[in-house]
Write a protein that holds these residues in place. Structure first.
Motif, short mmCIF file in Angstrom:
data_model
loop_
_atom_site.label_atom_id
_atom_site.label_comp_id
_atom_site.label_asym_id
_atom_site.label_seq_id
_atom_site.Cartn_x
_atom_site.Cartn_y
_atom_site.Cartn_z
N ASN A 1 6.37 3.70 -4.96
CA ASN A 1 5.66 2.52 -5.09
C ASN A 1 4.89 2.45 -6.48
N TRP B 1 7.53 -1.44 0.19
CA TRP B 1 7.30 -0.61 -0.96
C TRP B 1 6.54 -0.99 -2.04
N ALA C 1 8.42 -0.42 -8.58
CA ALA C 1 8.64 -0.15 -7.39
C ALA C 1 10.00 -0.31 -6.87
#
Length: 185
Positions: free
Chosen positions: A115, A178, A92
């Protein structure tokens, strides 16, 4: 980064990937990684060198791009010495530049943009022709940044694999928006 997979996985957190593709500059900050090497039953290199995993045996700083389920591209940064199958899956990243183009490529925005390893590669335009690419050269470059504080790194089990899944070889930045929420423990 000629080092073991775990050290490289932690060191890559906070570093940036920049891809110049189709007239766009796409830049992200790495926030989640997973370590793999040939001693690990979950690694593509566990059974030795093949045409598919050959890039993982290159010198540190190359890209190993592959397909999962025949659909989604994923990318590892090769981390070991030449001839030793060792790499770090980039799971990610936080978008920093080229957000509109990344959203166009993914067909969505928000935290779902980058992500996951397949989502990240789709957003960044990273595909199979980047396999074996030297990440010190355009169009796809890895930019090293100062190491993040060790107390900001969470170490946990890997996700999305069956073999050796409980090995503590997944690393992410504590509290980073994230990092996928279901996988933060």
């Amino acid at each position: 980064m000629e080092t073991d997979a775990e050290t490289a996985a932690k060191r890559l957190l906070g570093c940036e990937l920049v891809h110049e593709v189709e007239g766009h500059r796409l830049r992200v900050r790495i926030v989640e990684t997973e370590a793999y090497d040939e001693a690990d039953p979950a690694s593509h290199t566990h059974r030795g060198r093949t045409a598919r995993n050959d890039a993982m045996f290159l010198s540190a700083g190359h890209a190993y791009v592959y397909l999962i389920h025949g659909l989604h591209h994923c990318m590892n940064v090769v981390a070991g010495f030449e001839g030793h199958g060792c790499g770090v899956l980039i799971r990610a990243a936080e978008p920093l530049e080229g957000l509109a183009e990344m959203e166009r490529r993914r067909g969505r925005g928000g935290a779902e943009l980058t992500n996951g390893p397949g989502k990240l590669c789709q957003a960044m335009g990273i595909t199979l022709p980047m396999r074996e690419h030297d990440l010190g050269e355009p169009p796809l470059i890895l930019i090293r940044r100062s190491p993040v504080d060790q107390d900001q790194i969470v170490v946990t089990r890997r996700v999305g694999i069956a073999k050796n899944a409980d090995a503590p070889r997944r690393f992410y930045l504590r509290g980073d928006p994230w990092v996928p929420r279901p996988w933060t423990t």
